[in-house]
Design an enzyme around this catalytic site. Structure first.
Site, PDB file in Angstrom:
ATOM      1  N   GLU A 358       0.437  -1.405   0.211  1.00 13.63           N
ATOM      2  CA  GLU A 358      -0.163  -0.193   0.199  1.00 13.63           C
ATOM      3  C   GLU A 358       0.610   1.030  -0.100  1.00 13.63           C
ATOM      4  O   GLU A 358       0.456   2.393  -0.019  1.00 13.63           O
ATOM      5  CB  GLU A 358      -1.087   0.285   1.556  1.00 13.63           C
ATOM      6  CG  GLU A 358      -2.227   1.487   1.187  1.00 13.63           C
ATOM      7  CD  GLU A 358      -3.103   0.961   1.958  1.00 13.63           C
ATOM      8  OE1 GLU A 358      -4.127   0.352   1.700  1.00 13.63           O
ATOM      9  OE2 GLU A 358      -3.147   1.841   3.344  1.00 13.63           O
ATOM     10  N   HIS A 389       7.188 -26.854   2.731  1.00 16.26           N
ATOM     11  CA  HIS A 389       7.005 -28.101   2.759  1.00 16.26           C
ATOM     12  C   HIS A 389       5.187 -27.045   1.574  1.00 16.26           C
ATOM     13  O   HIS A 389       4.883 -28.423   1.472  1.00 16.26           O
ATOM     14  CB  HIS A 389       6.219 -28.792   4.190  1.00 16.26           C
ATOM     15  CG  HIS A 389       7.323 -29.709   5.270  1.00 16.26           C
ATOM     16  ND1 HIS A 389       7.776 -30.879   4.506  1.00 16.26           N
ATOM     17  CD2 HIS A 389       7.558 -28.763   5.896  1.00 16.26           C
ATOM     18  CE1 HIS A 389       8.781 -30.954   5.324  1.00 16.26           C
ATOM     19  NE2 HIS A 389       9.181 -30.289   6.410  1.00 16.26           N
ATOM     20  N   LYS A 519     -14.181   0.938  -4.240  1.00 16.51           N
ATOM     21  CA  LYS A 519     -15.458   1.478  -3.236  1.00 16.51           C
ATOM     22  C   LYS A 519     -15.736   2.560  -3.468  1.00 16.51           C
ATOM     23  O   LYS A 519     -17.699   1.991  -2.813  1.00 16.51           O
ATOM     24  CB  LYS A 519     -14.293   2.573  -1.694  1.00 16.51           C
ATOM     25  CG  LYS A 519     -13.798   1.578  -0.840  1.00 16.51           C
ATOM     26  CD  LYS A 519     -12.614   1.660   0.008  1.00 16.51           C
ATOM     27  CE  LYS A 519     -13.132   3.326   0.431  1.00 16.51           C
ATOM     28  NZ  LYS A 519     -12.364   4.354   1.887  1.00 16.51           N
TER      29      LYS A 519
END
Length: 558
Positions: A358, A389, A519
């Site tokens: 950000e 793993h 948004k």
């Protein structure tokens, strides 16, 4: 400022990389210099243990490091650093100072913004936090039925969630005597519903963290929590005992039903992703105790002083930043892995996904032109040894170079079985960085297969798969123990690394306009989801998705 690619030190680095990168080999560098570790590492002796930053397993020599330091100097890193600490409004798109460092300014030296020292305000809020924490943790603060608080729910998103969540997880061993802590961020109703199912209204305290008190996800979740709470208390006046606000919008806080006396403020010079040091860190202080929260601040302040006063050549945040520049802008690396070998740090990489991506996920310079070079990397990672793993295969033998930071404490919080678990963890930590550096040559792999008794046919078939190129760059960050102080220092280390890279790239690391567009569109789409009428106001994909959702939402699935 001149474009980065026109900078003479950048061009010198380009020339060096073009002429020498194919020949630089980590094995050879170590063989040629017995002092390489000492020459390419920093041992930071804090007042609460050591932090060793070993950057010797990187594709650099002294010449490259000096050119990188020269690049940093020529890009004004020292001036911008001093401007930040002095309260200059370096967040130029929002005309704001950038002063998360003031929140942890334990020396209490004046820091002035708009001709006003901010430290008295910072200290006032810290004292209010201390008093509140003492009342809650001691049991003096009672719920509506007279019971003490047993559970704290932090409702926030982004910087109001990721930092406190990461720190409370990392410092669980220091939470003795504190209330349980829960975090709700996602607008997905599952998050709040599953959290509330674990709680008792009369002993729960909700912290609503939103600077404007209008953040959609946060306020929707807070209203749901209030509705759930009032279903038990049946008295709106009891909200005051169970809801706390971290905000600057007094009128909205009062409208919600929270007593302004229970509002903790912060300031516009505190960016969300740098706000855990502020009142946003109240959940941290409640969980681990205010004294430990102060240790967190002190550790960050120690690193602030190191960053501010140490020459660039020996400055840990600067060196980490420059190594990142080397790989991003010259080797073309697109990602950076953070790999903490400590289960308590399992949210560290997720926190710095926001902190880094950000901050430096930008493409426009301070002068308003588009950059002609790469900027922020994709940051990711998981705790060791789980990652070994899962995705280490790609780091070892994949086609992309992925610079990695490995982090580990020397001392564990849980020395069970006489320290066996931690010894195995340390061995794996050390083995991975050595393996990534050395690899396994064709000859070594061949001898290994022969020793295993493989036939010539099997050997020929398996040999290419058993070779490791090595020469994969890593940093090793080893610290005495994961304490509040050391965690604070580590967080500040990476904050300042991100800042330095932003300065070199000539971007603003302290705004986040990229989160706004989605948004805005969501607000337009939300009412269109009502009813069954077809929607035609968008592109065919979005229209089609809305149509499918409307068709499917009422279908009964057993």
């Amino acid at each position: 400022m001149t474009s980065l690619t026109q900078n003479r030190y950048f061009q010198k680095l380009q020339d060096w990389h073009r002429d020498n990168s194919a020949d630089i080999n980590l094995r050879s560098l170590f063989d040629a210099d017995p002092e390489r570790f000492n020459n390419f590492s920093l041992n930071l002796n804090t007042t609460h243990g050591h932090i060793l930053v070993d950057y010797s397993k990187n594709l650099v020599n002294k010449e490259v490091m000096q050119m990188l330091v020269d690049l940093a100097r020529s890009r004004g890193v020292e001036t911008m650093r001093d401007n930040m600490f002095s309260g200059v409004k370096i967040n130029y798109t929002e005309d704001r100072a950038v002063l998360h460092v003031a929140l942890r300014n334990r020396s209490n030296s004046p820091i002035v913004v708009d001709s006003r020292d901010v430290m008295p305000e910072v200290n006032r809020v810290l004292e209010k936090m201390r008093s509140f924490c003492q009342r809650v943790r001691s049991g003096e603060w009672k719920g509506y039925s007279g019971k003490p608080i047993t559970d704290i729910v932090n409702i926030g998103i982004g910087g109001s969630d990721l930092g406190p969540l990461m720190v409370t997880e990392a410092l669980k061993p220091y939470a003795s005597g504190g209330p349980r802590i829960w975090f709700v961020s996602n607008i997905d109703g599952t998050h709040i519903a599953k959290t509330l199912a674990n709680l008792t209204p009369e002993s729960s305290l909700f912290i609503v963290a939103s600077k404007t008190f209008t953040t959609q996800e946060t306020i929707t979740n807070a209203e749901t929590a209030k509705e759930w709470f009032l279903g038990a208390s049946r008295d709106p006046s009891t909200v005051a005992k169970h809801f706390i606000a971290l905000s600057t919008n007094t009128s909205k806080v009062k409208e919600f039903g929270i007593d302004p006396q229970n509002m903790f403020e912060f300031w516009d010079w505190v960016g969300g992703r740098y706000s855990l040091w502020s009142a946003i860190g109240l959940s941290i202080a409640l969980h681990i105790g205010f004294d430990n929260f102060e240790q967190l601040l002190s550790g960050a302040h120690w690193m602030d002083q190191h960053f501010r006063k140490t020459p660039l050549e020996k400055n840990a945040p600067v060196l980490l930043a420059l190594l990142g520049i080397w790989y991003i802008n010259f080797y073309g690396c697109e990602t950076h892995a953070l790999l903490p070998y400590d289960q308590y740090m399992h949210r560290f990489a997720a926190y710095f996904q926001q902190g880094d991506m950000e901050s430096n996920g930008k493409s426009i310079t301070r002068s308003g032109t588009r950059v002609d070079h790469h900027t922020g990397p994709i940051v990711w990672g998981e705790p060791g040894t789980n990652g070994q793993h899962a995705f280490y295969q790609l780091i070892h033998q994949g086609t992309k170079m992925i610079p990695c930071d490995f982090l580990i404490p020397v001392q564990t919080q849980h020395p069970i079985r006489k320290g066996l678990h931690h010894k195995i963890l340390l061995a794996n930590f050390l083995a991975q960085t050595e393996a990534l550096m050395k690899g396994k040559s064709n000859e070594e792999a061949k001898k290994e297969l022969q020793a295993a008794g493989k036939s010539p046919e099997d050997l020929e078939k398996l040999l290419p798969h058993k070779v490791f190129e090595g020469n994969r760059p890593t940093n090793s960050i080893v610290f005495t123990k994961l304490t509040p102080f050391i965690l604070g220092a580590l967080i500040a280390l990476y904050e300042h690394k991100i800042f330095v890279q932003g300065v070199i790239w000539d971007i603003n690391s302290f705004d986040q306009w990229g989160v706004e567009l989605g948004k805005q569109l969501a607000k337009n789409i939300e009412p269109e989801l009502d009813g069954s009428a077809p929607v035609t106001s968008h592109d065919s994909s979005t229209n089609g998705l809305i149509k499918f959702i409307k068709q499917q939402r009422d279908i009964r699935i057993e």
